[in-house]
Structure formats: C-alpha cells, structure tokens
Design a protein around this motif. Structure first.
Motif, PDB file in Angstrom:
ATOM      1  N   MET A   1     -16.004  -1.816   6.580  1.00  0.00           N
ATOM      2  CA  MET A   1     -15.928  -1.809   8.377  1.00  0.00           C
ATOM      3  C   MET A   1     -15.273   0.131   7.964  1.00  0.00           C
ATOM      4  O   MET A   1     -14.055   0.501   7.525  1.00  0.00           O
ATOM      5  N   SER A   2     -15.825   0.813   9.601  1.00  0.00           N
ATOM      6  CA  SER A   2     -14.856   2.068   9.890  1.00  0.00           C
ATOM      7  C   SER A   2     -14.140   2.160  10.492  1.00  0.00           C
ATOM      8  O   SER A   2     -13.758   1.056  11.546  1.00  0.00           O
ATOM      9  N   LEU A   3     -13.244   3.080  11.297  1.00  0.00           N
ATOM     10  CA  LEU A   3     -12.036   2.844  12.128  1.00  0.00           C
ATOM     11  C   LEU A   3     -13.008   3.165  13.420  1.00  0.00           C
ATOM     12  O   LEU A   3     -12.000   1.794  14.168  1.00  0.00           O
ATOM     13  N   ARG A   4     -14.084   3.378  13.758  1.00  0.00           N
ATOM     14  CA  ARG A   4     -14.102   3.459  14.667  1.00  0.00           C
ATOM     15  C   ARG A   4     -14.714   1.479  15.535  1.00  0.00           C
ATOM     16  O   ARG A   4     -14.191   1.373  16.398  1.00  0.00           O
ATOM     17  N   ASP A   5     -15.081   1.045  14.183  1.00  0.00           N
ATOM     18  CA  ASP A   5     -15.602  -0.467  13.866  1.00  0.00           C
ATOM     19  C   ASP A   5     -14.545  -0.824  14.564  1.00  0.00           C
ATOM     20  O   ASP A   5     -14.103  -1.831  15.363  1.00  0.00           O
ATOM     21  N   LEU A   6     -12.857  -0.658  13.989  1.00  0.00           N
ATOM     22  CA  LEU A   6     -11.778  -1.500  13.900  1.00  0.00           C
ATOM     23  C   LEU A   6     -11.864  -1.041  15.955  1.00  0.00           C
ATOM     24  O   LEU A   6     -11.052  -1.898  16.317  1.00  0.00           O
ATOM     25  N   ILE A   7     -11.607   0.058  15.351  1.00  0.00           N
ATOM     26  CA  ILE A   7     -11.020   0.465  17.336  1.00  0.00           C
ATOM     27  C   ILE A   7     -11.956  -0.681  18.236  1.00  0.00           C
ATOM     28  O   ILE A   7     -11.222  -1.399  19.263  1.00  0.00           O
ATOM     29  N   ARG A   8     -13.519   0.052  18.676  1.00  0.00           N
ATOM     30  CA  ARG A   8     -13.956  -1.388  19.613  1.00  0.00           C
ATOM     31  C   ARG A   8     -13.849  -2.443  19.342  1.00  0.00           C
ATOM     32  O   ARG A   8     -14.147  -3.102  20.613  1.00  0.00           O
ATOM     33  N   ASP A   9     -13.786  -3.063  18.416  1.00  0.00           N
ATOM     34  CA  ASP A   9     -12.841  -4.355  18.483  1.00  0.00           C
ATOM     35  C   ASP A   9     -12.140  -5.252  18.838  1.00  0.00           C
ATOM     36  O   ASP A   9     -12.163  -5.858  19.238  1.00  0.00           O
ATOM     37  N   GLU A  10     -11.609  -4.071  18.399  1.00  0.00           N
ATOM     38  CA  GLU A  10      -9.768  -4.508  19.361  1.00  0.00           C
ATOM     39  C   GLU A  10      -9.466  -4.330  20.364  1.00  0.00           C
ATOM     40  O   GLU A  10      -9.416  -5.074  21.405  1.00  0.00           O
ATOM     41  N   MET A  11     -10.100  -3.281  21.162  1.00  0.00           N
ATOM     42  CA  MET A  11     -10.914  -2.945  22.363  1.00  0.00           C
ATOM     43  C   MET A  11     -11.916  -3.924  23.702  1.00  0.00           C
ATOM     44  O   MET A  11     -11.609  -5.025  23.692  1.00  0.00           O
ATOM     45  N   VAL A  12     -12.414  -4.793  22.761  1.00  0.00           N
ATOM     46  CA  VAL A  12     -13.728  -5.403  23.549  1.00  0.00           C
ATOM     47  C   VAL A  12     -12.830  -6.954  23.252  1.00  0.00           C
ATOM     48  O   VAL A  12     -11.978  -7.697  24.151  1.00  0.00           O
ATOM     49  N   ALA A  13     -11.834  -6.935  22.138  1.00  0.00           N
ATOM     50  CA  ALA A  13     -10.336  -8.406  22.258  1.00  0.00           C
ATOM     51  C   ALA A  13      -9.519  -8.265  23.241  1.00  0.00           C
ATOM     52  O   ALA A  13      -8.824  -9.618  23.562  1.00  0.00           O
ATOM     53  N   SER A  14      -9.205  -7.437  23.636  1.00  0.00           N
ATOM     54  CA  SER A  14      -8.406  -6.907  24.776  1.00  0.00           C
ATOM     55  C   SER A  14      -9.200  -6.976  25.997  1.00  0.00           C
ATOM     56  O   SER A  14      -8.106  -7.673  26.846  1.00  0.00           O
ATOM     57  N   MET A  15     -10.434  -7.167  25.966  1.00  0.00           N
ATOM     58  CA  MET A  15     -11.211  -7.200  27.648  1.00  0.00           C
ATOM     59  C   MET A  15     -10.757  -9.025  27.901  1.00  0.00           C
ATOM     60  O   MET A  15     -10.871  -9.954  27.010  1.00  0.00           O
ATOM     61  N   SER A  16     -11.056  -8.733  29.132  1.00  0.00           N
ATOM     62  CA  SER A  16     -11.309 -10.356  30.003  1.00  0.00           C
ATOM     63  C   SER A  16     -13.073 -10.846  29.763  1.00  0.00           C
ATOM     64  O   SER A  16     -13.942  -9.742  30.013  1.00  0.00           O
ATOM     65  N   PRO A  17     -12.352 -11.988  29.996  1.00  0.00           N
ATOM     66  CA  PRO A  17     -14.515 -12.209  29.785  1.00  0.00           C
ATOM     67  C   PRO A  17     -14.697 -11.802  31.013  1.00  0.00           C
ATOM     68  O   PRO A  17     -16.667 -11.362  30.596  1.00  0.00           O
ATOM     69  N   SER A  18     -14.642 -11.255  31.725  1.00  0.00           N
ATOM     70  CA  SER A  18     -15.280 -10.528  32.397  1.00  0.00           C
ATOM     71  C   SER A  18     -15.903  -9.487  32.416  1.00  0.00           C
ATOM     72  O   SER A  18     -16.770  -8.344  32.740  1.00  0.00           O
ATOM     73  N   GLU A  19     -14.433  -9.135  32.120  1.00  0.00           N
ATOM     74  CA  GLU A  19     -14.658  -6.960  31.587  1.00  0.00           C
ATOM     75  C   GLU A  19     -16.085  -7.239  30.009  1.00  0.00           C
ATOM     76  O   GLU A  19     -17.107  -6.794  30.371  1.00  0.00           O
ATOM     77  N   ARG A  20     -15.454  -8.268  29.244  1.00  0.00           N
ATOM     78  CA  ARG A  20     -16.567  -8.267  28.342  1.00  0.00           C
ATOM     79  C   ARG A  20     -18.426  -8.347  28.380  1.00  0.00           C
ATOM     80  O   ARG A  20     -19.136  -7.771  28.111  1.00  0.00           O
ATOM     81  N   LEU A  21     -18.414  -9.279  29.783  1.00  0.00           N
ATOM     82  CA  LEU A  21     -19.456  -9.377  30.340  1.00  0.00           C
ATOM     83  C   LEU A  21     -20.320  -8.211  30.977  1.00  0.00           C
ATOM     84  O   LEU A  21     -21.190  -7.751  30.777  1.00  0.00           O
ATOM     85  N   ALA A  22     -19.264  -7.741  32.195  1.00  0.00           N
ATOM     86  CA  ALA A  22     -20.015  -6.537  32.409  1.00  0.00           C
ATOM     87  C   ALA A  22     -20.096  -5.362  31.383  1.00  0.00           C
ATOM     88  O   ALA A  22     -21.274  -4.317  31.435  1.00  0.00           O
ATOM     89  N   ALA A  23     -19.368  -4.872  30.648  1.00  0.00           N
ATOM     90  CA  ALA A  23     -19.724  -4.489  29.026  1.00  0.00           C
ATOM     91  C   ALA A  23     -21.559  -4.766  28.327  1.00  0.00           C
ATOM     92  O   ALA A  23     -21.647  -3.561  27.927  1.00  0.00           O
ATOM     93  N   MET A  24     -21.229  -5.662  28.040  1.00  0.00           N
ATOM     94  CA  MET A  24     -22.278  -6.658  27.432  1.00  0.00           C
ATOM     95  C   MET A  24     -23.119  -6.360  28.761  1.00  0.00           C
ATOM     96  O   MET A  24     -24.499  -5.584  28.262  1.00  0.00           O
ATOM     97  N   HIS A  25     -23.392  -6.326  30.254  1.00  0.00           N
ATOM     98  CA  HIS A  25     -24.802  -5.867  30.485  1.00  0.00           C
ATOM     99  C   HIS A  25     -25.051  -4.680  31.038  1.00  0.00           C
ATOM    100  O   HIS A  25     -26.501  -4.244  30.641  1.00  0.00           O
ATOM    101  N   SER A  26     -24.239  -3.730  30.208  1.00  0.00           N
ATOM    102  CA  SER A  26     -25.227  -2.344  29.679  1.00  0.00           C
ATOM    103  C   SER A  26     -25.259  -1.642  29.479  1.00  0.00           C
ATOM    104  O   SER A  26     -25.734  -0.506  28.842  1.00  0.00           O
ATOM    105  N   ALA A  27     -25.164  -2.928  28.060  1.00  0.00           N
ATOM    106  CA  ALA A  27     -25.576  -2.218  26.742  1.00  0.00           C
ATOM    107  C   ALA A  27     -26.855  -2.234  26.664  1.00  0.00           C
ATOM    108  O   ALA A  27     -27.447  -2.957  26.990  1.00  0.00           O
ATOM    109  N   ARG A  28     -27.320  -1.369  25.914  1.00  0.00           N
ATOM    110  CA  ARG A  28     -29.136  -1.044  25.639  1.00  0.00           C
ATOM    111  C   ARG A  28     -29.461  -2.039  24.125  1.00  0.00           C
ATOM    112  O   ARG A  28     -28.385  -1.816  23.270  1.00  0.00           O
TER     113      ARG A  28
END
Length: 116
Positions: A1-28
């Motif tokens: 796992m890269s440092l980038r993956d670790l940082i991304r996973d940590e950021m996602v874990a700290s998001m509220s469910p509504s923030e995760r949903l908003a981020a997911m909606h804009s993902a390609r």
C-alpha cells in the motif's frame, strides 16, 4: 500500500456518511462499452451487476483491450437499469457493490431534509 493510499483511506475514514456520499457522487468510474448503447450486465447469484472500475488500468486488467466509457457515480446511479447494481473493481483488493437504488433513496432523503 502506498503512502497516497494510506492518506486517502484515513481521510475517507474521518468523513461523515454524507461527506463520503458527496465524494462518491463526483468520482469517475470506467466500464466496458458494449456494441449497443447501455451496459454489459452479468448475471450473478446475487443478481445482475455491471462491472465498473476506478481507473482505466483496472478496466484493462479485467477486460483486456476494449472499447470503454466513463461516467460519474451520480450519473451511473441514474443510468443503471432498475434492479442492476454496479460491482466496483471486481479484481481489486477493495471490491464492493454499489447499489443504485440505495443511493437514490439516500439522495431523495437528503433532498427532503434540505440537503444537496
């Protein structure tokens, strides 16, 4: 796992469910383009799914050289046929099922509560 993956996973874990949903909606997401308009739907024991991928590289590993298309999760939710779910990164370490009906219900609930 890269440092980038670790940082991304940590950021996602700290998001509220509504923030995760908003981020997911804009993902390609990327998917194999069939000869006719629509999606390549696979029948599974859990019901019909469309394999989608978070990168062109992941799609290539799954399908080999192929025609492809991409869309956002928000648009995918609107485009999937009723009862069909998306299987995200089927060969990856973090495969998950994206249930369009559940996301639509969440969006509708958010709109009723004054959300996005």
């Amino acid at each position: 796992m890269s440092l980038r993956d670790l940082i991304r996973d940590e950021m996602v874990a700290s998001m509220s469910p509504s923030e995760r949903l908003a981020a997911m909606h804009s993902a390609r997401l990327y998917f194999q383009r069939p000869d006719e308009p629509g999606f390549l739907v696979s029948e599974t024991e859990g019901g019909p799914v469309v394999p989608v991928f978070t990168s062109c590289e992941a799609l290539g590993l799954f399908a080999g050289p192929c025609g492809w298309a991409s869309t956002t999760v928000a648009d995918l939710v609107d485009l999937l046929p009723e009862g069909v779910r998306a299987l995200v990164d089927p060969l990856g370490p973090r495969t998950f099922v994206l249930d369009a009906e559940a996301l639509k219900a969440t969006d509708t609930q958010g709109e009723r509560n004054g959300g996005a």
